[in-house]
Design a protein around this motif. Structure first.
Motif, PDB file in Angstrom:
ATOM      1  N   UNK A 107       0.799  -1.230   0.000  1.00  0.00           N
ATOM      2  CA  UNK A 107       0.000   0.000   0.000  1.00  0.00           C
ATOM      3  C   UNK A 107       0.831   1.279   0.000  1.00  0.00           C
ATOM      4  N   UNK A 108       2.154   1.159   0.072  1.00  0.00           N
ATOM      5  CA  UNK A 108       2.982   2.352   0.208  1.00  0.00           C
ATOM      6  C   UNK A 108       4.359   2.104  -0.393  1.00  0.00           C
ATOM      7  N   UNK A 109       4.996   3.138  -0.919  1.00  0.00           N
ATOM      8  CA  UNK A 109       6.322   2.954  -1.496  1.00  0.00           C
ATOM      9  C   UNK A 109       7.420   2.720  -0.454  1.00  0.00           C
ATOM     10  N   UNK A 110       7.135   3.097   0.790  1.00  0.00           N
ATOM     11  CA  UNK A 110       8.066   2.875   1.895  1.00  0.00           C
ATOM     12  C   UNK A 110       7.314   2.145   3.001  1.00  0.00           C
ATOM     13  N   UNK A 111       8.017   1.690   4.016  1.00  0.00           N
ATOM     14  CA  UNK A 111       7.392   0.838   5.023  1.00  0.00           C
ATOM     15  C   UNK A 111       6.434   1.574   5.956  1.00  0.00           C
ATOM     16  N   UNK A 112       6.686   2.861   6.184  1.00  0.00           N
ATOM     17  CA  UNK A 112       5.858   3.612   7.130  1.00  0.00           C
ATOM     18  C   UNK A 112       5.584   5.014   6.593  1.00  0.00           C
ATOM     19  N   UNK A 113       4.334   5.391   6.544  1.00  0.00           N
ATOM     20  CA  UNK A 113       3.962   6.774   6.310  1.00  0.00           C
ATOM     21  C   UNK A 113       4.292   7.368   4.955  1.00  0.00           C
ATOM     22  N   UNK A 114       4.657   6.572   3.987  1.00  0.00           N
ATOM     23  CA  UNK A 114       4.875   7.092   2.649  1.00  0.00           C
ATOM     24  C   UNK A 114       6.191   7.802   2.411  1.00  0.00           C
ATOM     25  N   UNK A 115       7.102   7.791   3.379  1.00  0.00           N
ATOM     26  CA  UNK A 115       8.414   8.418   3.210  1.00  0.00           C
ATOM     27  C   UNK A 115       9.469   7.522   3.841  1.00  0.00           C
ATOM     28  N   UNK A 116      10.703   7.705   3.420  1.00  0.00           N
ATOM     29  CA  UNK A 116      11.780   6.889   3.979  1.00  0.00           C
ATOM     30  C   UNK A 116      11.935   7.180   5.471  1.00  0.00           C
ATOM     31  N   UNK A 146      13.863  -1.461  -2.737  1.00  0.00           N
ATOM     32  CA  UNK A 146      15.315  -1.361  -2.552  1.00  0.00           C
ATOM     33  C   UNK A 146      15.856  -0.199  -3.386  1.00  0.00           C
ATOM     34  N   UNK A 147      15.452  -0.122  -4.637  1.00  0.00           N
ATOM     35  CA  UNK A 147      15.921   0.961  -5.513  1.00  0.00           C
ATOM     36  C   UNK A 147      15.500   2.326  -4.975  1.00  0.00           C
ATOM     37  N   UNK A 148      14.258   2.444  -4.478  1.00  0.00           N
ATOM     38  CA  UNK A 148      13.786   3.725  -3.928  1.00  0.00           C
ATOM     39  C   UNK A 148      14.585   4.122  -2.694  1.00  0.00           C
ATOM     40  N   UNK A 149      14.831   3.159  -1.814  1.00  0.00           N
ATOM     41  CA  UNK A 149      15.563   3.469  -0.576  1.00  0.00           C
ATOM     42  C   UNK A 149      17.013   3.822  -0.905  1.00  0.00           C
ATOM     43  N   UNK A 150      17.631   3.061  -1.800  1.00  0.00           N
ATOM     44  CA  UNK A 150      19.008   3.383  -2.196  1.00  0.00           C
ATOM     45  C   UNK A 150      19.085   4.795  -2.771  1.00  0.00           C
ATOM     46  N   UNK A 151      18.100   5.171  -3.567  1.00  0.00           N
ATOM     47  CA  UNK A 151      18.087   6.523  -4.140  1.00  0.00           C
ATOM     48  C   UNK A 151      17.858   7.562  -3.050  1.00  0.00           C
ATOM     49  N   UNK A 152      16.908   7.316  -2.163  1.00  0.00           N
ATOM     50  CA  UNK A 152      16.606   8.284  -1.100  1.00  0.00           C
ATOM     51  C   UNK A 152      17.800   8.496  -0.171  1.00  0.00           C
ATOM     52  N   UNK A 153      18.515   7.419   0.119  1.00  0.00           N
ATOM     53  CA  UNK A 153      19.659   7.508   1.032  1.00  0.00           C
ATOM     54  C   UNK A 153      20.971   7.793   0.301  1.00  0.00           C
ATOM     55  N   UNK A 154      20.903   7.821  -1.040  1.00  0.00           N
ATOM     56  CA  UNK A 154      22.092   8.030  -1.855  1.00  0.00           C
ATOM     57  C   UNK A 154      23.151   6.956  -1.608  1.00  0.00           C
ATOM     58  N   UNK A 155      22.674   5.708  -1.573  1.00  0.00           N
ATOM     59  CA  UNK A 155      23.568   4.554  -1.375  1.00  0.00           C
ATOM     60  C   UNK A 155      24.139   4.159  -2.731  1.00  0.00           C
ATOM     61  N   UNK A 156      25.428   4.033  -2.786  1.00  0.00           N
ATOM     62  CA  UNK A 156      26.086   3.574  -4.012  1.00  0.00           C
ATOM     63  C   UNK A 156      26.948   2.360  -3.673  1.00  0.00           C
ATOM     64  N   UNK A 157      26.929   1.396  -4.567  1.00  0.00           N
ATOM     65  CA  UNK A 157      27.798   0.217  -4.354  1.00  0.00           C
ATOM     66  C   UNK A 157      29.196   0.489  -4.833  1.00  0.00           C
TER      67      UNK A 157
END
Length: 194
Positions: free
Chosen positions: A143-152, A183-194
């Protein structure tokens, strides 16, 4: 702040990602768990549990356990929802992560990637519970793009750490499309790069 962490550990990277997202300055002290560096006398004096991550805060106080550290660092930030119910839901995910996700996804990864155990030799319970954890995430993202409340939030930070590496423990994420997109959304939101 000094962060003692092992870069192969999702629990350690949670702390790094939180500090980076919040713009906190820190010194990263690589602590190789495979070489026993968290079991030295000096490390045990700082963290008697002998585990990473551990931090020495700016005021000199030590703090351990990844989720306790990220909660402390993120106090008052957008990573912790202002709504009391959403905050409780975030904590629900954090507690679940350490009890029902990490012991299976991370353990399988460690055994396969770092101990060289074939996936077929993993304890069936680890595989079964790991798949159940991934399905719980898949369902939780319906129901949401993130786990809680619609935001990371910290729930996403905590759970993405090992989920993004689940394939290294033999878990095929192809059957979890919402998890892959998350995973892709969270990586983008947190600016995680491998």
């Amino acid at each position: 702040m000094r962060i003692y962490g092992d870069s192969i550990s999702g629990n350690c990277l949670k702390v790094k990602w939180t500090a980076d997202f919040l713009g906190r300055s820190y010194e990263w002290i690589e602590t190789d768990i495979l070489k026993g560096e968290s079991r030295t006398e000096a490390f045990l004096a700082m963290n008697p549990a002998g585990q990473v991550p551990a931090v020495i805060l700016d005021d000199g106080r030590p703090l351990a356990q990844s989720n306790a550290i990220i909660l402390h660092l993120a106090e008052g930030s957008a990573l912790i929802p202002p709504d009391a119910y959403d905050r409780a839901k975030m904590l629900e995910w954090l507690f679940w992560e350490q009890y029902s996700h990490e012991p299976y996804i991370a353990v399988a990864r460690f055994q396969v990637r770092y101990l060289g155990k074939p996936v077929r030799d993993l304890e069936p319970r680890i595989v079964e519970r790991g798949k159940a954890a991934l399905q719980r995430l898949e369902d939780g993202l319906a129901a949401s793009p993130f786990l809680v409340g619609g935001a990371v939030t910290l729930a996403d930070v905590a759970l993405v750490a090992y989920t993004r590496w689940a394939h290294e423990g033999g878990f095929d994420l192809a059957g979890y499309p919402r998890v892959r997109a998350w995973i892709a959304r969270v990586e983008q939101a947190l600016r995680i790069a491998d």
